[in-house]
Scaffold this active site. Structure first.
Site, PDB file in Angstrom:
ATOM      1  N   ARG A   1      -4.331  32.010 -41.459  1.00 25.55           N
ATOM      2  CA  ARG A   1      -4.485  31.297 -40.176  1.00 25.55           C
ATOM      3  C   ARG A   1      -5.048  32.037 -39.089  1.00 25.55           C
ATOM      4  NH1 ARG A   1      -2.019  26.399 -38.865  1.00 25.55           N
ATOM      5  NH2 ARG A   1      -0.498  26.781 -40.642  1.00 25.55           N
ATOM      6  N   ALA A   2      -4.479  33.317 -38.778  1.00 27.04           N
ATOM      7  CA  ALA A   2      -5.113  34.127 -37.787  1.00 27.04           C
ATOM      8  C   ALA A   2      -6.768  34.181 -37.915  1.00 27.04           C
ATOM      9  CB  ALA A   2      -4.535  35.448 -37.694  1.00 27.04           C
TER      10      ALA A   2
END
Length: 360
Positions: free
Chosen positions: A252-253
């Site tokens: 996600r990052a």
């Protein structure tokens, strides 16, 4: 004398006049350029312009609503539910919109988000990332657009969010008390001037406000073009290196960092995403995802003001393109639990058998 039906809302403090919090301004503007980032989590003590900045941001979005989620709100209050009035009247089953519907196209502000029930936060973050609210309850099957800039605030001293929920906020800013005497004096003077003459203070910042609003509309229009702002392998490599250095869980990052870099490139009016854009947004992406002990990225300069050519007249500001994010939410790490020593079973069984024999 009959009181008025509704009191006039106070004028918001102009976003262009907010000083002393460059990281906060940058994160809010990037989230406004691309609401699909998943919102902004603001950590910090009281009196650090959190609610002032969120309210001021809504004014930059022409005609945008500013909706506040109260602490005591229920899930039905947030997502919507059955219209009981219509149902009891025997007419039809109809959907009654909630706060998510009211916030569409604007800013949804959640104070003390860490004190909300996890189920409420989970639904809120899911809609903030997808831009669509889906309701399957109370005999209702309904969906509607809910694209808004989510701004959540919290004081870490009053409790923390679980890692899964933290990860679903796109950006995070950690504010601190301003320890420079000159900066504190300038901020207090500006606030007192606004309180004494809101109209005059806003008029003195009208030009800067207009430039910000036009730049925001231009950046949103740029993001609507899927083929705009290309990036090369060097940008991908920079994102991967920063996320590996922070020891983040999942991907996600990486996805949020690329989207934030693209939003920054659109804001600056450049032709492509560069490694410099990645470095400038990295800390806001990694602050709440970084494993303890991992190396933080090199400090980047704050968000640059809009270029002069962005202050020219722009067409309407369309909504940011919808983004999808199918990365795994991740899982909580295992935690040790206390274990109570259990007595041996054989003596207990023998004692029970002896007691049963005596009763017989």
């Amino acid at each position: 004398m009959t009181p008025p039906d509704s009191a006039a809302l106070p004028l918001p403090f102009p976003f262009a006049a907010i000083a002393g919090q460059p990281q906060l301004r940058q994160a809010l503007l990037l989230a406004a350029v691309d609401p699909g980032l998943g919102g902004v989590l603001i950590e910090g003590p009281r009196g650090t312009a959190k609610s002032t900045a969120a309210r001021a941001l809504a004014e930059l979005l022409a005609g945008a609503p500013f909706v506040t989620l109260p602490l005591g709100a229920s899930l039905e209050h947030l997502v919507g539910t059955l219209d009981l009035g219509q149902a009891l009247a025997g007419h039809e089953v109809r959907f009654a919109p909630g706060l998510l519907a009211r916030a569409h196209g604007g800013v949804l502000y959640v104070d003390e988000v860490n004190l909300l029930p996890d189920a409420l936060i989970d639904s809120l973050l899911d809609v903030a990332a997808s831009g669509v609210n889906r309701i399957e309850r109370d005999g209702i099957s309904h969906r509607h657009a809910a694209r808004f800039v989510l701004v959540g605030t919290m004081n870490p001293e009053e409790g923390a969010l679980r890692p899964q929920l933290l990860d679903r906020f796109g950006l995070c800013v950690r504010l601190h008390n301003i320890d420079d005497a000159a900066a504190r004096t300038a901020i207090v003077r500006a606030r007192l001037a606004f309180d004494a003459d809101p109209q005059g203070f806003r008029a003195s910042h009208a030009e800067a406000q207009g430039a910000l609003a036009l730049a925001l509309g231009r950046a949103r229009a740029t993001l609507a073009d899927r083929e705009a702002l290309p990036y090369d392998d060097a940008v991908h490599a920079a994102v991967g290196a920063l996320c590996l250095s922070a020891e983040v869980d999942g991907l996600r990052a990486d996805l949020v960092m690329l989207r934030a870099a693209r939003a920054l490139a659109a804001w600056e009016g450049t032709d492509a995403i560069t490694e410099a854009h990645v470095e400038q947004v990295a800390e806001a992406v990694l602050l709440h995802r970084r494993k303890p002990g991992s190396a933080p990225p090199t400090a980047a300069p704050p968000l640059a003001p809009p270029p002069r050519d962005m202050a020219r007249a722009a067409d309407g500001a369309p909504s940011a393109p919808k983004g999808t994010d199918d990365a795994d939410w991740g899982a909580m790490p295992p935690e040790p639990v206390g274990i109570e020593r259990v007595k041996p079973l054989r003596p207990l069984i023998a004692a029970a058998a002896e007691a049963a024999a005596k009763k017989a």
